[in-house]
Design a protein around this motif. Structure first.
Motif, short mmCIF file in Angstrom:
data_model
loop_
_atom_site.label_atom_id
_atom_site.label_comp_id
_atom_site.label_asym_id
_atom_site.label_seq_id
_atom_site.Cartn_x
_atom_site.Cartn_y
_atom_site.Cartn_z
N UNK A 5 0.84 -1.21 0.00
CA UNK A 5 0.00 0.00 0.00
C UNK A 5 0.87 1.25 0.00
N UNK A 6 1.94 1.26 0.80
CA UNK A 6 2.84 2.41 0.84
C UNK A 6 3.50 2.60 -0.53
N UNK A 7 3.91 1.50 -1.14
CA UNK A 7 4.56 1.58 -2.45
C UNK A 7 3.59 2.11 -3.50
N UNK A 8 2.33 1.68 -3.44
CA UNK A 8 1.35 2.16 -4.42
C UNK A 8 1.15 3.68 -4.28
N UNK A 9 1.13 4.17 -3.04
CA UNK A 9 1.01 5.62 -2.84
C UNK A 9 2.24 6.37 -3.37
N UNK A 10 3.41 5.80 -3.09
CA UNK A 10 4.68 6.37 -3.56
C UNK A 10 4.68 6.45 -5.09
N UNK A 11 4.21 5.40 -5.75
CA UNK A 11 4.17 5.39 -7.21
C UNK A 11 3.12 6.38 -7.73
N UNK A 12 1.98 6.47 -7.02
CA UNK A 12 0.92 7.38 -7.47
C UNK A 12 1.44 8.81 -7.53
N UNK A 13 2.23 9.20 -6.54
CA UNK A 13 2.77 10.56 -6.54
C UNK A 13 3.86 10.70 -7.61
N UNK A 14 4.71 9.70 -7.73
CA UNK A 14 5.83 9.78 -8.68
C UNK A 14 5.33 9.90 -10.12
N UNK A 15 4.14 9.40 -10.41
CA UNK A 15 3.68 9.31 -11.79
C UNK A 15 2.67 10.38 -12.16
N UNK A 16 2.31 11.25 -11.21
CA UNK A 16 1.25 12.21 -11.54
C UNK A 16 1.75 13.26 -12.51
#
Lengths: 590, 590
Positions: free
Chosen positions: A423-434
């Motif tokens: 879950x933490x990784x998914x949030x990290x990726x969500x921000x990195x890819x916006x």
């Protein structure tokens, strides 16, 4: 060594001598920064408390130390309960204590170590606040270390990208447009950035603790001991920058009588604002004119950041490859592991120092967000637990800050930890890819990194991202990615961290942190406005043993695979051959 | 009818009579609301411009009308270029015009129709701003309509949920805690909410245009013509509420001499703040004490909102079922379609009025965010185009606001429109489904609704959501979901819209809007804090012909199917039999 009781006693005697009943002592120094030199560790000297934020209230019979939630345990461990009451600075704020316990008293304070705003919060509480001409701690602190005296050095153009003359001209233009005659640069970060100088006054931030005055014609007066400026520095500063002794600063403010002078209320000691008013100058509160330009790294600084991150990746990946072998043996400790990482970083070109004391936390220590392993708390890193390492370095061409959470093995992790990590990784990726249009600010993006945790009723108690300097502070304003950050529009060249986490007290902590740089996004067909995106600077594999692949969307999985492929391609060739095998495995498609 | 030129001439003569060189006239009236009664349509009378926001600057030789980007075309169409220059209020702001064209002049203004903050922006521009005792437009507007005079009526407890006595006691407690003796309730919405009264002074908002004073003992003085309060209303108001003539308001302020009086700067005319200061009262600027309680609907209001939305769904679904048959024939126009929807709504229990003039836009008109079809702009709704209908109703138990975008058929839509509709729908679902911890505010959630568009380099130029009243205004503060909204933490009972969109000028517009109500989320295992979620109030199928199912994630598709199943189950049984067949098809799984 004097005892804590004798220090408090000596201070009370000094307060009586200065004609006040009590004293307010924050942790900050005359430069109001996050870090202070040994000579300014007054709060630690007086109380024993070594945390990075706190406030002491000394009264005739009692003494209270206020700290925030991060530091309640540490304050209890470091201070003597017979001398110091310890209180939570939010839940039992100092103003309440003043109202209840100091009404009618004369409370002294040092106007150099508070902003006017911080004093205002305390002054409505019913005591008489009395500015003191000298800090009474300094009068009784017999073995006080000398103030920083190391020479200041030029920060060469090949790292800085813009000459001091060009920067001074641009900053002066900001003053001209605002109709201001001068600006007080109270923040040493701004002085360092504007004049391309660096120093060694603090262990982790290459600052010269000095302030300056900037004129609307681009001229600068730098208040710095002549002994700290050698020939090379004077040549570097050139004609537009006058070197003045620090004790000439007050007179320089007096000479601004009648002038409109910009002050940044957030970073300026109350002493300065008052002196200007007394001198008959007109304080114009506004943003430090160096703050936003400093945050937006120029192309040379951007390339420096990329290069520094490649070197940092080499050290970190060598550390990770070693850790995978060492951890299951249980022979390393938090301190030894962090020391190894530091040593690997020190092998890199242009390395100067760690950018902050590494947070190396095994198991339950990983749940302490600002954990710092000391000989007293250090413990072995054991098989089959989570281990969190948050660290960074100062290279002459850039500053790094990275967190990885690892599973020590050899067994498989519990489902709960893997679920949280994912879950933490998914949030990290969500921000990195916006991708986002110009005008969007950090507070608007914070929720993207939290949503996967929110879906499970979970969250983390810190911001998602902070700004980072260019061979400057690892925590740099004005932009940040959190609900409490100012809504400053993100701009190309800003570097911010992306570090969601999850912490289960007493059990484990997870944080995943990369640095991101804002840049213009490629145009899309039909788009009618300018968009920005993030470039990921940090390069190190994630912990694949903690990733639940079936919880990822195809887009998330694709991004992680592409990131790993990039890490392998860019960093693999820079590694000793032995470490390339591990990297290849670590970067294989999920 | 007088001519626009003669109106302007008469006004200039009146200005000379009052001893000023020019005049500043905003669109707002003495209550500073979004809508004004006919008697206060001064800007429209003077200029011809009928938009909901604007400012006129009348000078001896020139006259300028400032409007925002929504209204530039409309202002050009409605005003005479020989009399009025038209300018963009952001790009060429009034302060610039004053500086350039009115320096040294005496500019009159009516202190009842500006806040102090709005005046401050204008006053630094080099002219002398002169408050006038009477609005000079009123002096020359011969056929000015009478002010609203309809009786005020009680809003019964079965809709309001809390008695005025209970509300007054709670609001008084807020004043007591702040050490304030009284609060000026300058906003008629607060008066309506606090006293459970409603009126008919405006066409779409059931307000009584009146102001009040609230005392820290819960007593209220309501300034309202005695002729507007019948026996039933007086009985309803009870002993704690004193009825006073509106012209006694100034004297009531004077009587507050020496007292600390709360004022909400955002909703209070400058006249009031100044009168208080002149009277020797101490203005305490703070939030209107009714504003937050009003936004957090109580359980009775929440149930009222649900019931109102069920009736609204019946009308809207009947409209949609009819539209699917009628649209491909091309026999309806924007106005006729909106009239049909209004008529269907009017068949519902407790219907009072539309909550705003419906936005009924076919094809390129859908791209005009605040389009209003007039006989001059009305056009047929043609086969094979997009049609946007944004509308709502005032029911005695709740206010509704819903937008659907439809494909008229009979052909299939172009891929571009379907792709945009799907992206807008994905953003709409992302916001509707978010769970978030207490403390999160609207500006933090806005990006969730935009991200699918951002991914394609697209965006929309309006907020994602606004607050909605309970049988009150369709636009209600303080919370909103947009980057420019205040960061007010969302709280249970707040109702907000979820209305992302996409607009291609000259071609088509898409907007999808439901109302959401904030409520506590069910606990999740391991969660350590309180979470909130949204309950979707609006029930009407989305346009399945515009949904690209393969662009949805499984979670998005699952949510839409579940929503459609709920709409079919809850509203199907309330429909005439003929309409149930269409609803069943429209709500089948995607």
């Amino acid at each position: 060594m004097t005892s804590p009781a004798s220090r408090l006693g000596a201070l009370r005697a000094e307060l009586a001598r200065q004609g006040v009943d009590g004293f307010l002592l924050p942790r900050s120094d005359e430069f109001l920064g996050e870090y202070v030199p040994p000579a300014a560790e007054r709060l630690a000297w007086l109380t024993g408390f070594t945390g990075s934020a706190g406030l002491a209230l000394v009264l005739p019979e009692t003494a209270v130390l206020f700290v925030d939630g991060r530091y309640t345990d540490q304050a209890a461990a470091e201070t003597d309960p017979a001398l110091w009451q310890r209180r939570h600075i939010i839940e039992q704020p100092p103003a309440d204590a003043i109202r209840a316990e100091a009404a009618g008293l004369r409370l002294g304070y040092d106007p150099w170590v508070h902003t006017e705003a911080s004093l205002e919060k305390l002054s409505a509480a019913g005591a008489e606040l009395v500015p003191l001409a000298t800090n009474p701690v300094d009068a009784v602190w017999r073995d006080r270390p000398p103030p920083p005296a190391a020479p200041a050095a030029p920060h060469p153009l090949r790292f800085a990208g813009l000459s001091p003359a060009a920067k001074r001209e641009a900053a002066a233009k900001i003053l001209q447009e605002a109709g201001e005659v001068a600006a007080v640069l109270a923040d040493p970060h701004s002085v360092a950035w504007l004049l391309n100088i660096r120093g060694a006054d603090l262990p982790h931030t290459p600052l010269v603790l000095a302030r300056a005055l900037l004129r609307d014609d681009g001229g600068v007066e730098l208040f710095l001991d002549a002994g700290r400026a050698d020939e090379a520095l004077r040549a570097h500063l050139g004609n537009g920058v006058a070197l003045r002794p620090p004790d000439a600063f007050g007179a320089a403010l007096d000479a601004l009588s009648g002038a409109r002078v910009r002050l940044d209320a957030d970073v300026t000691p109350a002493w300065i604002a008052r002196r200007l008013r007394t001198a008959g100058a007109e304080p114009a509160f506004g943003e430090d004119p160096c703050r936003l330009p400093r945050a937006c790294k120029n192309p040379v600084e951007q390339d420096g950041a990329r290069a520094a991150h490649r070197r940092d990746a080499v050290a970190l990946i060598r550390f990770l490859a070693w850790f995978v072998e060492a951890a299951p043996r249980g022979t390393e400790t938090e301190i030894s592991a962090a020391a190894r990482l530091r040593a690997l970083r020190a092998e890199g070109d242009l390395f100067v120092a760690e950018s902050f004391p590494a947070i190396s936390g095994a198991g339950e220590h990983g749940a302490v967000v600002h954990y710092r392993a000391t000989p007293a708390t250090d413990r072995p890193i054991r098989p089959d637990e989570a281990y969190l390492i948050d660290s960074g370095a100062q290279y002459r061409d850039g500053t790094t800050d990275v967190t990885r959470t690892l599973w020590t093995g050899p067994g498989a992790p519990p489902a709960e930890i893997a679920a949280r990590y994912t879950a933490v990784l998914r949030g990290h990726v969500a921000l990195a890819t916006v991708r986002f249009p110009e005008g969007v600010a950090g507070p608007h993006l914070d929720a993207l990194a939290r949503r996967p945790l929110w879906d499970d009723g979970l969250d983390y108690d810190h911001g998602t991202g902070h700004g980072i300097g260019s061979f400057l502070s690892v925590h740099e304003g004005p932009a940040g990615i959190s609900r409490t950050a100012k809504a400053i529009a993100l701009r190309p060249g800003m570097i911010l961290s992306d570090e969601p986490g999850f912490y289960r007290t007493g059990a484990y902590g997870i944080r995943i942190e990369n640095l991101l740089m804002v840049r213009p996004a490629e145009e899309r067909p039909g788009s009618t406005r300018r968009f920005l995106r993030f470039e990921t600077l940090t390069m190190a594999p994630y912990e694949r043993r903690l990733i639940l692949v079936d919880k990822l969307t195809p887009a998330e999985r694709g991004w992680i695979d592409a990131y790993h492929a990039r890490v392998a391609a860019e960093i693999g060739p820079l590694l000793p051959r032995n470490d390339t095998f591990w990297l290849k495995e670590a970067c294989a498609p999920l």
